[in-house]
Motif scaffolding. Structure first.
Motif, PDB file in Angstrom:
ATOM      1  N   VAL A   1       1.192  -5.889   9.224  1.00 32.11           N
ATOM      2  CA  VAL A   1       0.314  -6.099   8.067  1.00 32.11           C
ATOM      3  C   VAL A   1      -0.891  -5.155   8.060  1.00 32.11           C
ATOM      4  O   VAL A   1      -1.766  -5.289   7.211  1.00 32.11           O
ATOM      5  CB  VAL A   1      -0.188  -7.560   7.990  1.00 32.11           C
ATOM      6  CG1 VAL A   1       0.989  -8.520   7.998  1.00 32.11           C
ATOM      7  CG2 VAL A   1      -1.142  -7.894   9.130  1.00 32.11           C
ATOM      8  N   CYS A   2      -0.941  -4.207   8.982  1.00 31.99           N
ATOM      9  CA  CYS A   2      -2.090  -3.305   9.073  1.00 31.99           C
ATOM     10  C   CYS A   2      -2.148  -2.367   7.865  1.00 31.99           C
ATOM     11  O   CYS A   2      -1.190  -2.234   7.102  1.00 31.99           O
ATOM     12  CB  CYS A   2      -2.047  -2.494  10.370  1.00 31.99           C
ATOM     13  SG  CYS A   2      -0.739  -1.249  10.427  1.00 31.99           S
ATOM     14  N   GLU A   3      -3.286  -1.705   7.711  1.00 33.19           N
ATOM     15  CA  GLU A   3      -3.481  -0.805   6.575  1.00 33.19           C
ATOM     16  C   GLU A   3      -2.415   0.284   6.538  1.00 33.19           C
ATOM     17  O   GLU A   3      -1.880   0.612   5.471  1.00 33.19           O
ATOM     18  CB  GLU A   3      -4.874  -0.166   6.656  1.00 33.19           C
ATOM     19  CG  GLU A   3      -5.180   0.775   5.497  1.00 33.19           C
ATOM     20  CD  GLU A   3      -6.563   1.376   5.574  1.00 33.19           C
ATOM     21  OE1 GLU A   3      -6.688   2.549   5.970  1.00 33.19           O
ATOM     22  OE2 GLU A   3      -7.535   0.653   5.255  1.00 33.19           O
ATOM     23  N   GLU A   4      -2.091   0.829   7.689  1.00 42.40           N
ATOM     24  CA  GLU A   4      -1.092   1.904   7.757  1.00 42.40           C
ATOM     25  C   GLU A   4       0.242   1.438   7.183  1.00 42.40           C
ATOM     26  O   GLU A   4       0.903   2.150   6.422  1.00 42.40           O
ATOM     27  CB  GLU A   4      -0.915   2.338   9.213  1.00 42.40           C
ATOM     28  CG  GLU A   4       0.088   3.477   9.404  1.00 42.40           C
ATOM     29  CD  GLU A   4       0.306   3.801  10.869  1.00 42.40           C
ATOM     30  OE1 GLU A   4       1.188   4.630  11.152  1.00 42.40           O
ATOM     31  OE2 GLU A   4      -0.386   3.224  11.728  1.00 42.40           O
ATOM     32  N   SER A   5       0.654   0.222   7.542  1.00 47.49           N
ATOM     33  CA  SER A   5       1.905  -0.336   7.044  1.00 47.49           C
ATOM     34  C   SER A   5       1.863  -0.526   5.530  1.00 47.49           C
ATOM     35  O   SER A   5       2.815  -0.185   4.818  1.00 47.49           O
ATOM     36  CB  SER A   5       2.186  -1.672   7.741  1.00 47.49           C
ATOM     37  OG  SER A   5       3.342  -2.298   7.201  1.00 47.49           O
ATOM     38  N   LEU A   6       0.750  -1.052   5.022  1.00 46.74           N
ATOM     39  CA  LEU A   6       0.622  -1.309   3.587  1.00 46.74           C
ATOM     40  C   LEU A   6       0.548  -0.007   2.790  1.00 46.74           C
ATOM     41  O   LEU A   6       1.059   0.074   1.669  1.00 46.74           O
ATOM     42  CB  LEU A   6      -0.609  -2.173   3.316  1.00 46.74           C
ATOM     43  CG  LEU A   6      -0.568  -3.581   3.932  1.00 46.74           C
ATOM     44  CD1 LEU A   6      -1.856  -4.328   3.620  1.00 46.74           C
ATOM     45  CD2 LEU A   6       0.631  -4.360   3.431  1.00 46.74           C
ATOM     46  N   VAL A   7      -0.072   1.009   3.361  1.00 45.73           N
ATOM     47  CA  VAL A   7      -0.133   2.309   2.683  1.00 45.73           C
ATOM     48  C   VAL A   7       1.273   2.905   2.558  1.00 45.73           C
ATOM     49  O   VAL A   7       1.611   3.518   1.542  1.00 45.73           O
ATOM     50  CB  VAL A   7      -1.077   3.275   3.437  1.00 45.73           C
ATOM     51  CG1 VAL A   7      -0.928   4.698   2.911  1.00 45.73           C
ATOM     52  CG2 VAL A   7      -2.524   2.814   3.279  1.00 45.73           C
ATOM     53  N   GLU A   8       2.097   2.709   3.564  1.00 51.05           N
ATOM     54  CA  GLU A   8       3.489   3.167   3.485  1.00 51.05           C
ATOM     55  C   GLU A   8       4.200   2.502   2.313  1.00 51.05           C
ATOM     56  O   GLU A   8       4.966   3.145   1.581  1.00 51.05           O
ATOM     57  CB  GLU A   8       4.231   2.853   4.785  1.00 51.05           C
ATOM     58  CG  GLU A   8       3.831   3.734   5.958  1.00 51.05           C
ATOM     59  CD  GLU A   8       4.556   3.350   7.231  1.00 51.05           C
ATOM     60  OE1 GLU A   8       5.530   2.565   7.164  1.00 51.05           O
ATOM     61  OE2 GLU A   8       4.158   3.830   8.316  1.00 51.05           O
ATOM     62  N   VAL A   9       3.956   1.215   2.118  1.00 48.14           N
ATOM     63  CA  VAL A   9       4.550   0.485   0.998  1.00 48.14           C
ATOM     64  C   VAL A   9       4.055   1.058  -0.327  1.00 48.14           C
ATOM     65  O   VAL A   9       4.841   1.305  -1.253  1.00 48.14           O
ATOM     66  CB  VAL A   9       4.216  -1.020   1.081  1.00 48.14           C
ATOM     67  CG1 VAL A   9       4.729  -1.748  -0.164  1.00 48.14           C
ATOM     68  CG2 VAL A   9       4.814  -1.636   2.335  1.00 48.14           C
ATOM     69  N   ALA A  10       2.750   1.288  -0.415  1.00 45.25           N
ATOM     70  CA  ALA A  10       2.165   1.843  -1.643  1.00 45.25           C
ATOM     71  C   ALA A  10       2.780   3.187  -1.990  1.00 45.25           C
ATOM     72  O   ALA A  10       3.044   3.483  -3.165  1.00 45.25           O
ATOM     73  CB  ALA A  10       0.650   1.978  -1.478  1.00 45.25           C
ATOM     74  N   ARG A  11       3.024   3.998  -0.972  1.00 49.84           N
ATOM     75  CA  ARG A  11       3.600   5.326  -1.226  1.00 49.84           C
ATOM     76  C   ARG A  11       5.055   5.238  -1.653  1.00 49.84           C
ATOM     77  O   ARG A  11       5.505   6.001  -2.505  1.00 49.84           O
ATOM     78  CB  ARG A  11       3.429   6.187   0.015  1.00 49.84           C
ATOM     79  CG  ARG A  11       1.974   6.604   0.214  1.00 49.84           C
ATOM     80  CD  ARG A  11       1.727   7.332   1.504  1.00 49.84           C
ATOM     81  NE  ARG A  11       0.321   7.730   1.600  1.00 49.84           N
ATOM     82  CZ  ARG A  11      -0.273   8.110   2.708  1.00 49.84           C
ATOM     83  NH1 ARG A  11       0.408   8.148   3.849  1.00 49.84           N
ATOM     84  NH2 ARG A  11      -1.552   8.457   2.709  1.00 49.84           N
TER      85      ARG A  11
END
Length: 230
Positions: A78-88
Motif C-alpha cells: 500500500v506504499c506510495e511507490e505501489s500506488l504510483v505504479e497503479v496510477a501509471r
C-alpha cells in the motif's frame, strides 16, 4: 471518463464520485464558486478500505506469516511507490483536475498526487459498488503485484537491513544524501548507506525515502553476497 472506466474495469452508476476522486484540492480551491470539492475525504476513506482489504487478503492467504511480516508486507503493498505504479498503469495523471499552478508545475506526474488519487478512486468504487467491487479493483491492480507480496514485505529494505546487521552487536548504519538532479517535479535523489562508516550500498529514487530503500536493498545484496563468499 468512459475510457478510464474501461481501464478501471468498473462502470460507475454515479459518475460524479469518479469526478470527485480526480479533483485535487488546488482545482477545488480555484473553483469554489462552482461548488467543487477536493478528493481529500475520498482519499481518507480509500486509505482505510485499501488497508482493510490488503490485511484481510494477507491474513487469509498466509496463515503461517507472523504479525511483523504481515505488517511489512501490507506496508509494501500500500506504499506510495505501489500506488504510483497503479496510477501509471491507468494513466490516471491525464484525467486529474488540477489548479493552473499545480498543473503547470508538473502536478500530473507528482507521486503524492497520483497515489492520493488512487486511494480516492478506491473509495469512489467502494461507495458506488460496495466492498465487493472495491476488493475486485484492489485485487486486480495491487494484490496481483506478486513480487511485493512474495518478498514478504522486504520492499521495506531499511528494516530488513537493520535486522540483518543487528545480528552482531555494535553495528551502526547511516544514510546520507550524495546528490540530486532533475527539475522540481521529477527530481532524482542519490543516497549512500554506510555500515560503521564504510560504504555498503548506493541507490537512487524519486524521493529521499525511495533512494534510501534502494541503497538498503543494494547493501543487503552486498552483505549477504559477501557472507556467502566468505
Amino acid at each position: 471518463m468512459k475510457q478510464l472506466e474501461e481501464r478501471l474495469g468498473y462502470l460507475f452508476h454515479d459518475r460524479s464520485l469518479l469526478e470527485n476522486a480526480l479533483t485535487h484540492s488546488s482545482y477545488a480551491n480555484e473553483n469554489k464558486q462552482k461548488g467543487e470539492a477536493s478528493n481529500e475525504r475520498l482519499e481518507f476513506l480509500g486509505d482505510s478500505v485499501l488497508g482493510m482489504v490488503v490485511a484481510d487478503h494477507l491474513f487469509r492467504s498466509h496463515p503461517d506469516m507472523p504479525e511483523g511480516e504481515l505488517t511489512r508486507t501490507r506496508a509494501a503493498l500500500v506504499c506510495e511507490e505501489s500506488l504510483v505504479e497503479v496510477a501509471r498503469k491507468l494513466e490516471l495523471g491525464q484525467y486529474l483536475k488540477l489548479g493552473r499552478g499545480e498543473d503547470a508545475g508538473g502536478g500530473r506526474k507528482r507521486p503524492s498526487i497520483q497515489a492520493d488519487a488512487v486511494e480516492a478512486v478506491i473509495a469512489a468504487v467502494y461507495l458506488d459498488g460496495g466492498i465487493g467491487s472495491a476488493r475486485k479493483f484492489i485485487t486486480s491492480f495491487i494484490l496481483t503485484n506478486n513480487e511485493r507480496e512474495q518478498e514478504g514485505g522486504i520492499r521495506d529494505y531499511k528494516t530488513a537491513l537493520q535486522e540483518l546487521v543487528q545480528r552482531e552487536s555494535g553495528q551502526v548504519l547511516s544514510y546520507r544524501l550524495t546528490g540530486e538532479s532533475g527539475p522540481d517535479h521529477a527530481k532524482v535523489f542519490r543516497v549512500e548507506v554506510d555500515l560503521n562508516g564504510t560504504p555498503a550500498g548506493k541507490g537512487e529514487g524519486r524521493s529521499k525515502k525511495e533512494a534510501e530503500q534502494s541503497a538498503a536493498k543494494a547493501a543487503i545484496a552486498h552483505l549477504t553476497g559477501a557472507a556467502a563468499d566468505g
